[in-house]
Scaffold this motif. Structure first.
Motif, PDB file in Angstrom:
ATOM      1  N   SER A   1       0.756  -1.239   0.069  1.00 22.00           N
ATOM      2  CA  SER A   1      -0.234   0.075   0.137  1.00 22.00           C
ATOM      3  C   SER A   1       0.820   1.243  -0.152  1.00 22.00           C
ATOM      4  CB  SER A   1      -0.915  -0.164   1.362  1.00 22.00           C
ATOM      5  OG  SER A   1      -0.111   0.100   2.329  1.00 22.00           O
ATOM      6  N   LEU A   2       1.911   1.271   0.707  1.00 22.93           N
ATOM      7  CA  LEU A   2       2.847   2.447   0.844  1.00 22.93           C
ATOM      8  C   LEU A   2       3.029   2.731  -0.783  1.00 22.93           C
ATOM      9  CD1 LEU A   2       5.278   2.292   3.940  1.00 22.93           C
ATOM     10  CD2 LEU A   2       3.716   4.157   2.977  1.00 22.93           C
ATOM     11  N   ARG A   3       3.773   1.830  -1.414  1.00 21.76           N
ATOM     12  CA  ARG A   3       4.253   1.973  -2.602  1.00 21.76           C
ATOM     13  C   ARG A   3       3.154   2.375  -3.809  1.00 21.76           C
ATOM     14  NH1 ARG A   3       7.330  -3.388  -4.763  1.00 21.76           N
ATOM     15  NH2 ARG A   3       6.755  -2.150  -6.847  1.00 21.76           N
ATOM     16  N   PHE A   4       2.015   1.700  -3.578  1.00 21.18           N
ATOM     17  CA  PHE A   4       0.942   2.241  -4.504  1.00 21.18           C
ATOM     18  C   PHE A   4       0.449   3.749  -4.335  1.00 21.18           C
ATOM     19  CE2 PHE A   4      -3.582   2.320  -5.154  1.00 21.18           C
ATOM     20  CZ  PHE A   4      -3.586   2.045  -6.631  1.00 21.18           C
ATOM     21  N   ASN A   5       0.625   3.998  -2.859  1.00 16.94           N
ATOM     22  CA  ASN A   5      -0.046   5.335  -2.653  1.00 16.94           C
ATOM     23  C   ASN A   5       1.155   6.304  -2.678  1.00 16.94           C
ATOM     24  OD1 ASN A   5      -2.930   5.431  -1.485  1.00 16.94           O
ATOM     25  ND2 ASN A   5      -1.930   3.370  -0.690  1.00 16.94           N
ATOM     26  N   ARG A   6       2.306   6.139  -2.878  1.00 11.91           N
ATOM     27  CA  ARG A   6       3.405   7.029  -3.011  1.00 11.91           C
ATOM     28  C   ARG A   6       4.010   7.010  -4.307  1.00 11.91           C
ATOM     29  NH1 ARG A   6       6.261   7.726   2.988  1.00 11.91           N
ATOM     30  NH2 ARG A   6       4.301   7.882   4.085  1.00 11.91           N
ATOM     31  N   GLY A   7       3.440   6.410  -5.364  1.00 14.50           N
ATOM     32  CA  GLY A   7       3.725   6.552  -6.640  1.00 14.50           C
ATOM     33  C   GLY A   7       4.917   5.468  -7.117  1.00 14.50           C
ATOM     34  N   PHE A   8       5.344   4.281  -6.495  1.00 17.46           N
ATOM     35  CA  PHE A   8       6.247   3.559  -6.790  1.00 17.46           C
ATOM     36  C   PHE A   8       5.861   2.300  -7.237  1.00 17.46           C
ATOM     37  CE2 PHE A   8       8.407   6.658  -4.031  1.00 17.46           C
ATOM     38  CZ  PHE A   8       9.211   7.035  -4.632  1.00 17.46           C
ATOM     39  N   ILE A   9       4.700   2.160  -8.063  1.00 16.56           N
ATOM     40  CA  ILE A   9       4.067   0.916  -8.290  1.00 16.56           C
ATOM     41  C   ILE A   9       5.002   0.203  -9.478  1.00 16.56           C
ATOM     42  CG2 ILE A   9       1.851   0.090  -9.576  1.00 16.56           C
ATOM     43  CD1 ILE A   9       0.512   2.623  -8.625  1.00 16.56           C
ATOM     44  N   ASP A  10       5.178   1.006 -10.178  1.00 18.53           N
ATOM     45  CA  ASP A  10       6.171   0.242 -11.446  1.00 18.53           C
ATOM     46  C   ASP A  10       7.511  -0.172 -10.912  1.00 18.53           C
ATOM     47  OD1 ASP A  10       7.386   0.029 -13.696  1.00 18.53           O
ATOM     48  OD2 ASP A  10       7.738   2.028 -14.114  1.00 18.53           O
ATOM     49  N   PRO A  11       7.971  -1.215 -11.277  1.00 20.10           N
ATOM     50  CA  PRO A  11       9.246  -1.727 -10.829  1.00 20.10           C
ATOM     51  C   PRO A  11      10.227  -0.784 -11.050  1.00 20.10           C
ATOM     52  CG  PRO A  11       7.788  -3.550 -11.523  1.00 20.10           C
ATOM     53  CD  PRO A  11       7.075  -2.359 -11.555  1.00 20.10           C
ATOM     54  N   ALA A  12      10.205  -0.230 -12.213  1.00 22.26           N
ATOM     55  CA  ALA A  12      11.216   0.691 -12.762  1.00 22.26           C
ATOM     56  C   ALA A  12      11.578   1.766 -11.821  1.00 22.26           C
ATOM     57  CB  ALA A  12      10.966   1.041 -14.122  1.00 22.26           C
ATOM     58  N   LYS A  13      10.385   2.378 -11.320  1.00 25.71           N
ATOM     59  CA  LYS A  13      10.444   3.503 -10.382  1.00 25.71           C
ATOM     60  C   LYS A  13      11.074   2.969  -9.120  1.00 25.71           C
ATOM     61  CE  LYS A  13       7.037   6.879 -12.182  1.00 25.71           C
ATOM     62  NZ  LYS A  13       5.723   7.560 -11.515  1.00 25.71           N
ATOM     63  N   GLN A  14      10.702   1.715  -8.635  1.00 21.71           N
ATOM     64  CA  GLN A  14      11.083   1.090  -7.564  1.00 21.71           C
ATOM     65  C   GLN A  14      12.836   1.108  -7.646  1.00 21.71           C
ATOM     66  OE1 GLN A  14      10.662  -2.619  -6.357  1.00 21.71           O
ATOM     67  NE2 GLN A  14      10.657  -2.529  -4.013  1.00 21.71           N
ATOM     68  N   ALA A  15      13.148   0.678  -8.907  1.00 28.79           N
ATOM     69  CA  ALA A  15      14.485   0.440  -8.891  1.00 28.79           C
ATOM     70  C   ALA A  15      15.446   1.662  -8.956  1.00 28.79           C
ATOM     71  CB  ALA A  15      14.826  -0.430 -10.147  1.00 28.79           C
ATOM     72  N   GLN A  16      14.735   2.654  -9.398  1.00 28.95           N
ATOM     73  CA  GLN A  16      15.342   4.126  -9.282  1.00 28.95           C
ATOM     74  C   GLN A  16      15.363   4.681  -8.026  1.00 28.95           C
ATOM     75  OE1 GLN A  16      13.321   6.883 -11.795  1.00 28.95           O
ATOM     76  NE2 GLN A  16      14.735   8.479 -11.374  1.00 28.95           N
ATOM     77  N   LEU A  17      14.356   4.227  -7.239  1.00 27.18           N
ATOM     78  CA  LEU A  17      14.366   4.478  -5.913  1.00 27.18           C
ATOM     79  C   LEU A  17      15.556   3.974  -5.027  1.00 27.18           C
ATOM     80  CD1 LEU A  17      13.205   5.968  -3.289  1.00 27.18           C
ATOM     81  CD2 LEU A  17      11.532   4.097  -3.280  1.00 27.18           C
ATOM     82  N   TYR A  18      15.716   2.580  -5.284  1.00 28.65           N
ATOM     83  CA  TYR A  18      16.586   1.848  -4.663  1.00 28.65           C
ATOM     84  C   TYR A  18      18.036   2.255  -4.551  1.00 28.65           C
ATOM     85  CZ  TYR A  18      19.331  -2.307  -3.303  1.00 28.65           C
ATOM     86  OH  TYR A  18      20.113  -3.281  -2.950  1.00 28.65           O
TER      87      TYR A  18
ATOM     88  N   ALA B   1      -1.777   5.935 -13.877  1.00 30.50           N
ATOM     89  CA  ALA B   1      -2.430   5.099 -15.116  1.00 30.50           C
ATOM     90  C   ALA B   1      -0.908   4.260 -15.720  1.00 30.50           C
ATOM     91  CB  ALA B   1      -2.957   5.836 -16.150  1.00 30.50           C
ATOM     92  N   ARG B   2      -0.237   5.085 -15.786  1.00 32.23           N
ATOM     93  CA  ARG B   2       1.033   4.548 -16.551  1.00 32.23           C
ATOM     94  C   ARG B   2       1.631   3.666 -15.728  1.00 32.23           C
ATOM     95  NH1 ARG B   2       3.281   7.867 -20.844  1.00 32.23           N
ATOM     96  NH2 ARG B   2       1.938   9.547 -21.282  1.00 32.23           N
ATOM     97  N   ASP B   3       1.883   3.608 -14.611  1.00 34.04           N
ATOM     98  CA  ASP B   3       2.525   2.727 -13.629  1.00 34.04           C
ATOM     99  C   ASP B   3       1.632   1.434 -13.695  1.00 34.04           C
ATOM    100  OD1 ASP B   3       4.321   4.474 -12.985  1.00 34.04           O
ATOM    101  OD2 ASP B   3       3.713   5.138 -11.137  1.00 34.04           O
ATOM    102  N   LEU B   4       0.395   1.645 -13.637  1.00 34.23           N
ATOM    103  CA  LEU B   4      -0.540   0.362 -13.328  1.00 34.23           C
ATOM    104  C   LEU B   4      -0.364  -0.353 -14.778  1.00 34.23           C
ATOM    105  CD1 LEU B   4      -3.677   1.803 -11.670  1.00 34.23           C
ATOM    106  CD2 LEU B   4      -2.031   0.206 -10.698  1.00 34.23           C
ATOM    107  N   ALA B   5      -0.167   0.300 -15.772  1.00 32.14           N
ATOM    108  CA  ALA B   5      -0.082  -0.435 -17.207  1.00 32.14           C
ATOM    109  C   ALA B   5       1.332  -1.265 -17.038  1.00 32.14           C
ATOM    110  CB  ALA B   5       0.116   0.727 -18.280  1.00 32.14           C
ATOM    111  N   ARG B   6       2.242  -0.729 -16.654  1.00 31.27           N
ATOM    112  CA  ARG B   6       3.401  -1.715 -16.618  1.00 31.27           C
ATOM    113  C   ARG B   6       3.246  -2.699 -15.850  1.00 31.27           C
ATOM    114  NH1 ARG B   6       6.185   4.302 -15.980  1.00 31.27           N
ATOM    115  NH2 ARG B   6       5.985   4.884 -17.966  1.00 31.27           N
TER     116      ARG B   6
END
Length: 903
Positions: free
Chosen positions: A59-76, A371-376
């Motif tokens: 839920s944290l990733r979803f609500n803070r905009g890190f749904i997309d694994p690519a964005k999470q990897a960038q965060l990491y 929308a874009r993150d959910l698409a990925r």
């Protein structure tokens, strides 16, 4: 350097520890101890979000905009760099990291290994620390936290796991597969696996080695000696002062928890349709509104769980010096747990229906952002999602903010432009992107079923919410055909960059009415708006617009000095009879002293009503039938400059009878505005466009009570949405009046005028000499806005269409005007705080029998005129077309832009 990694897992104590550490950050730094900032100012949630399994969206990733694994990897990657930089800069002997989600939500070996890999470059000496208590007590706190996040399963989940040979494995088996669109998150719906402290120890030791448990002494931790608890846990060498005492969190009532669970159960059934999203913040707010008092759950009622884990607890107390067996002692046995009665005849579905409006509006904003993150995420695999992400980013241009870690949503550089500008290429709507955009379409607007009143005690809350729901006839976002989502799952490869989207690409993204009625240019605009910085949203204002606030108190009457006409409204009218009394009464109630009204060609009693108000000393009425020039309004504005009521005014506003000055500060009066901006000479009151709100027939009720759905606060396109009218100090700075503002600034006054926007911020540079609409730089609504009820009811729209417009006498008002003005998406109730004092002032005016008679005649005239027009084929067709046109806010912007281009 040593790293202390505090993993919670108890959220309440973990938050307290993080707060104390943050408060003592400077003292710690002086002693060579760094409480890092890179993972977060206090609770280091970025550390958790960076390390959870990419496909297991929480839920944290979803609500803070890190749904997309690519964005999470960038965060990491960014977090690793930021932590390394912070350590290199401060050169500490000891680094402390703290996030209770690490212990309560990271469950797999791969997640812990990912966390270890992030920290290992900093130090090989990593020591894991956890604060724990009797498992039953911790479970009750965790259960409540999960309920506030959407948990729908009762405590029987953990009690059943307690009967299994391996509690941790059994609890983990209850975690569902992540389905963010359906509101399902494993850490929320699953059993609290981590209360198996022996299993927790094994999991963390297998990756990190060093692992210590400390007991939670609430008296110490929440008192001034809380710093001593931290010294022991983190082996700090010196004192760091005293902590600011806090009260431990109070246990919630068992009845409220039952209500929360039942509501969550109903909400998840709704979310399972994947047409609606219930964002975390709103979900919590709705649950809080159901709160009832009562006794909390007795931890002794969970004795079966305590008994199951007692042997492990005893062994851990022997092994860990910081674990006091007294702190781990369970509560005395009580009657076995049974879910409490929610009390007062609570029915979750009634509350869900009452909250429907707010959920639907939140869905629009939330899904548009993600929308874009959910698409990925919806791709068949991470590799495909990554490829699609790369293509989508390439086709829409670079992000304005390159840091995913610091921006929860990326804003595309793509712009939607007005007539005369070059239009940028639209990003493709094919493939996975199209599939995701389908998710923007929220629940069909308004259930036709009536909402029954909830239980008596809480009826005021739910009935208030129910009264704000949209009727089934209101313009809302329609759901795609049943096969639309299914069809989109057969994802085609996206076109190459620069390939214009075709109707096949775009149509599945549109509501049925938009698909049928929008011209090709409007559909192209819709595609361009996706992810654009011009995409509408409702997050601009700090004012809480959709909650009913207490009414304003009546303002005392003003005594005007000799030679002053005070605060004056200048207006032009034609056939506005039914609306005059409300408009005059409202503006008198908020602090206007006088009115100068020009009329021409009136047939409905408007002139007679104004003549009577003039006889009563309320306003001045001037006949404008002899107008010449471009329009009646322009003629009237020129004439008004010579009228004493204007020459002697302190402040002047030129507004129409369908515009209401909505003051959102203080007690809602002009005096409050002037006090907020004492040095301002010109106040730009930006339009907020209000739609017909599902009201078809004319009713003799206050406009501000009937129509409360409006345009989103952030709506830079079309150009009409952010038009403003000016409230200006009468200091002689300008030589001419126009529809929206004074013009022809005198050279002598250039340094003396100060323009402010509706939030009180300076916009002199942008507006001193010209301009009648706000920009993204100058927009503001927090202090004052101009509510513009351009349509009112559908009947009123027909009458207005038949008579033309005051400023544009040669232009009829057809469907195009409805498209631009029928904003029925978001809700703004702020002006309704004025209803009691409005009614009081209207009652005073209607006490005059002559005025009351003419008002009634005007209402009858409008009813008859609307019926007459509906019988004419041309108007009947327009009426039907308008009511059938149900557009989302983005569709409306796209359509209006196309109309502007064609014009």
């Amino acid at each position: 350097m040593r790293i202390s990694l505090h993993i919670g897992p108890d959220a309440a104590s973990g938050d307290r520890i993080a707060r104390v550490l943050a408060a003592k950050r400077d003292q710690l730094a002086a002693k060579g101890v760094l409480f890092a900032r890179a993972p977060g100012a206090r609770n280091h949630t970025r550390l958790f979000m960076a390390c959870s399994d990419p496909g297991a969206v929480d839920s944290l990733r979803f609500n803070r905009g890190f749904i997309d694994p690519a964005k999470q990897a960038q965060l990491y990657d960014e977090l690793a760099r930021d932590l390394a930089a912070e350590v290199a800069r401060d050169r500490p002997d000891h680094l402390i990291l703290c996030a209770h989600q690490l212990g309560s939500a990271l469950s797999s070996h791969s997640e812990l290994a990912r966390l270890h890999a992030l920290l290992a470059p900093l130090s090989s000496d990593i020591r894991v620390v956890a604060h724990v208590q009797d498992p039953a007590r911790m479970l009750l706190r965790r259960y409540h936290a999960q309920l506030l996040e959407g948990r729908a399963t009762p405590l029987s989940l953990e009690l059943e796991a307690a009967q299994a040979p391996d509690f941790r494995a059994a609890a983990l088996a209850t975690r569902p597969t992540p389905a963010p669109q359906a509101g399902l998150f494993p850490e929320v719906q699953g059993a609290a696996f981590w209360i198996d402290l022996m299993g927790l120890q094994r999991a963390w030791q297998s990756v990190f080695g060093a692992f210590t448990l400390h007991g939670i002494d609430e008296d110490e931790l929440y008192g001034a000696a809380g710093t001593e608890a931290l010294r022991r846990a983190f082996d700090l060498p010196a004192t760091i002062g005293k902590a600011e005492p806090e009260a431990p969190p109070a246990a919630p009532s068992a009845a409220w928890q039952t209500r929360c669970r039942l509501f969550n159960e109903a909400a998840l059934r709704l979310l399972a349709r994947r047409e609606t999203v219930l964002p975390r913040q709103l979900w919590r707010k709705l649950l809080a509104e159901m709160k009832v008092p009562g006794d909390p759950i007795d931890p002794g009622s969970l004795f079966a769980l305590s008994d199951r884990l007692a042997g492990d607890i005893a062994a851990l107390c022997v092994r860990h010096a910081g674990l006091d067996s007294a702190q781990m002692t369970p509560a005395p046995r009580a009657e076995p747990w049974q879910e409490a009665d929610p009390t007062r005849g609570f029915r979750a579905t009634q509350y869900l229906a009452a909250f429907h409006w707010r959920i639907r509006q939140a869905t629009k904003e939330h899904m548009a952002e993600r929308a874009r993150d959910l698409a990925r995420l919806a791709g068949t695999g991470v590799a495909e999602a990554d490829a699609t992400a790369t293509d989508a980013q390439a086709s829409s241009g670079p992000a304005q903010n390159g840091s995913a870690a610091h921006s929860e949503t990326s804003q595309e550089a793509t712009a939607v432009v007005t007539a005369g500008d070059e239009i940028p290429e639209a990003p493709t709507a094919s493939g996975t992107y199209a599939k995701a955009l389908l998710l923007q379409t929220p629940l069909a607007g308004g259930s036709s079923a009536l909402v029954a009143s909830p239980e008596t005690a809480n009826a005021s809350e739910a009935e208030s919410a129910a009264s704000r729901r949209v009727s089934s006839s209101q313009a809302t976002d329609a759901v795609p055909p049943p096969n639309a989502t299914a069809a989109a799952t057969d994802v085609a490869a996206p076109p190459r960059r620069g390939t214009p989207p075709t109707a096949t690409d775009i149509d599945p993204l549109l509501s049925p009415e938009a698909r049928r009625l929008m011209p090709p240019l409007a559909k192209q605009n819709f595609a361009r708006l996706q992810g654009s910085r011009f995409a509408p949203h409702n997050r601009l204002c700090t004012v809480n617009e959709d909650d009913r606030a207490p009414p304003y108190t009546p303002a005392p009457p003003r005594a005007l000095p000799e030679g002053s006409s005070g605060n004056v409204i200048l207006a032009c009218m034609k056939n506005e009879g039914p609306y005059i009394l409300e408009w005059v009464a409202y503006h008198r109630a908020v602090g206007f002293d006088g009115f100068l009204v020009y009329t021409n060609g009136c047939e409905d009693g408007t002139a007679q009503i104004l003549d009577r108000l003039q006889a009563l000393g309320v306003l001045q009425h001037c006949d404008n039938d002899d107008w010449t020039g471009k329009s009646p309004q322009t003629h009237a504005l020129d004439r008004a400059l010579s009228e004493p009521v204007i020459r002697e005014a302190d402040w002047i506003a030129h507004i129409d009878v369908d515009e209401f000055v909505n003051i959102r500060c203080g007690n809602g009066t002009l005096a409050d505005v002037f006090a907020a901006v004492p040095d301002a000479t010109n106040i730009a009151m930006t339009w907020r466009l209000f739609g017909h709100n599902g009201v078809t027939a004319f009713e003799d009720r206050p406009v501000i009570a009937q129509f409360d759905t409006c345009a989103p606060s952030f709506c830079p396109k079309p150009h009409t949405a952010w038009g403003f009218k000016t409230l200006f100090r009468n200091i002689g700075a300008y030589g001419k009046l126009s529809c929206h503002r004074p013009n022809k600034l005198s050279d002598a006054f250039e340094s003396r005028v100060k323009w402010v926007n509706g939030s009180g911020r300076d916009m002199t540079r942008e507006a001193a000499k010209n301009g009648w609409r706000n920009s993204k730089k100058t927009i503001g609504y927090d202090m004052v806005q101009l509510n513009h009820y351009a349509l009112r009811s559908a009947d009123s729209f027909l009458v207005k269409r038949q008579r033309g417009r005051a400023l544009h006498v040669d232009r009829s008002i057809g469907l195009n005007y409805w498209i631009r003005m029928d904003w029925s998406v978001h809700r703004d109730l702020t002006i309704q705080r004025n209803l009691p004092r409005l009614q009081e002032e209207m009652d005073r005016l209607l006490a005059d029998p002559v005025l009351a008679e003419w008002h009634a005649k005007a209402c009858d005239w409008h009813r008859a005129k609307a019926a007459e027009l509906r019988a004419i084929p041309e108007f009947a067709e327009l009426y039907d077309q308008a009511l059938a046109l149900k557009l989302t806010e983005t569709e409306r912007v796209a359509y209006a832009l196309a109309l502007d281009m064609e014009t």
